[in-house]
Design a protein around this motif. Structure first.
Motif, PDB file in Angstrom:
ATOM      1  N   MET A  81      -5.110  54.899  17.465  1.00 38.34           N
ATOM      2  CA  MET A  81      -4.829  55.722  16.438  1.00 38.34           C
ATOM      3  C   MET A  81      -3.299  55.989  16.172  1.00 38.34           C
ATOM      4  O   MET A  81      -2.618  56.091  15.133  1.00 38.34           O
ATOM      5  CB  MET A  81      -5.456  57.442  16.878  1.00 38.34           C
ATOM      6  N   LEU A  82      -2.546  55.873  17.298  1.00 34.27           N
ATOM      7  CA  LEU A  82      -1.331  55.764  17.241  1.00 34.27           C
ATOM      8  C   LEU A  82      -0.429  54.338  16.589  1.00 34.27           C
ATOM      9  O   LEU A  82       0.334  54.391  15.973  1.00 34.27           O
ATOM     10  CB  LEU A  82      -0.314  55.848  18.685  1.00 34.27           C
ATOM     11  N   ASP A  83      -1.380  53.413  16.848  1.00 36.06           N
ATOM     12  CA  ASP A  83      -0.807  52.124  16.085  1.00 36.06           C
ATOM     13  C   ASP A  83      -0.983  52.536  14.473  1.00 36.06           C
ATOM     14  O   ASP A  83      -0.103  51.875  13.737  1.00 36.06           O
ATOM     15  CB  ASP A  83      -1.913  51.333  16.501  1.00 36.06           C
ATOM     16  N   MET A  84      -2.073  52.980  14.015  1.00 36.43           N
ATOM     17  CA  MET A  84      -2.317  53.366  12.507  1.00 36.43           C
ATOM     18  C   MET A  84      -1.328  54.139  12.139  1.00 36.43           C
ATOM     19  O   MET A  84      -0.869  53.825  11.026  1.00 36.43           O
ATOM     20  CB  MET A  84      -3.756  54.009  12.179  1.00 36.43           C
ATOM     21  N   PHE A  85      -1.067  55.298  12.896  1.00 29.12           N
ATOM     22  CA  PHE A  85       0.137  55.917  12.491  1.00 29.12           C
ATOM     23  C   PHE A  85       1.587  55.399  12.263  1.00 29.12           C
ATOM     24  O   PHE A  85       2.331  55.522  11.266  1.00 29.12           O
ATOM     25  CB  PHE A  85       0.194  57.249  13.301  1.00 29.12           C
ATOM     26  N   GLY A  86       1.791  54.472  13.336  1.00 29.51           N
ATOM     27  CA  GLY A  86       3.017  53.625  13.209  1.00 29.51           C
ATOM     28  C   GLY A  86       3.183  52.674  12.096  1.00 29.51           C
ATOM     29  O   GLY A  86       4.160  52.496  11.294  1.00 29.51           O
ATOM     30  N   ILE A  87       1.905  52.168  11.705  1.00 36.16           N
ATOM     31  CA  ILE A  87       2.045  51.140  10.644  1.00 36.16           C
ATOM     32  C   ILE A  87       1.896  51.952   9.365  1.00 36.16           C
ATOM     33  O   ILE A  87       2.871  51.589   8.618  1.00 36.16           O
ATOM     34  CB  ILE A  87       0.521  50.378  10.643  1.00 36.16           C
ATOM     35  N   MET A  88       1.361  53.155   9.263  1.00 34.98           N
ATOM     36  CA  MET A  88       1.581  53.996   7.880  1.00 34.98           C
ATOM     37  C   MET A  88       3.023  54.504   7.744  1.00 34.98           C
ATOM     38  O   MET A  88       3.434  54.677   6.666  1.00 34.98           O
ATOM     39  CB  MET A  88       0.410  54.978   7.865  1.00 34.98           C
ATOM     40  N   PHE A  89       3.466  54.863   8.869  1.00 40.02           N
ATOM     41  CA  PHE A  89       4.878  55.548   8.848  1.00 40.02           C
ATOM     42  C   PHE A  89       5.810  54.657   8.311  1.00 40.02           C
ATOM     43  O   PHE A  89       6.626  54.742   7.640  1.00 40.02           O
ATOM     44  CB  PHE A  89       5.329  56.068  10.140  1.00 40.02           C
ATOM     45  N   SER A  90       5.855  53.314   9.000  1.00 37.27           N
ATOM     46  CA  SER A  90       6.656  52.324   8.928  1.00 37.27           C
ATOM     47  C   SER A  90       6.614  51.932   7.274  1.00 37.27           C
ATOM     48  O   SER A  90       7.449  51.550   6.392  1.00 37.27           O
ATOM     49  CB  SER A  90       6.593  51.157   9.834  1.00 37.27           C
ATOM     50  N   THR A  91       5.291  51.755   6.895  1.00 35.22           N
ATOM     51  CA  THR A  91       4.885  51.227   5.495  1.00 35.22           C
ATOM     52  C   THR A  91       5.633  52.214   4.422  1.00 35.22           C
ATOM     53  O   THR A  91       6.286  51.948   3.539  1.00 35.22           O
ATOM     54  CB  THR A  91       3.509  51.039   5.269  1.00 35.22           C
TER      55      THR A  91
END
Length: 63
Positions: free
Chosen positions: A1-11
């Motif tokens: 879940m945190l990985d997905m948040f990090g990817i979405m936030f950086s994108t």
């Protein structure tokens, strides 16, 4: 879940930076030197200005 948040936030942040850079580039291009207002017109610039009747009399050549 945190990985997905990090990817979405950086994108999303990259897209914001790209959009802001494009917006500022349209107002003030960073890759071009500003044109010298006192430089004589040459070639295509002179033809375009003549077509638009925009050459001031003091800049017209006397040839």
């Amino acid at each position: 879940m945190l990985d997905m948040f990090g990817i979405m936030f950086s994108t999303i942040m990259m897209l914001v930076v790209i959009a802001r850079a494009a917006q500022l580039d349209s107002q003030s291009p960073w890759f071009e030197a500003p044109a010298d207002k006192t430089a004589p017109l040459t070639g295509l610039e002179k033809a375009r200005a003549n077509a638009a009747h925009m050459i001031p009399t003091w800049r017209k050549s006397r040839k």
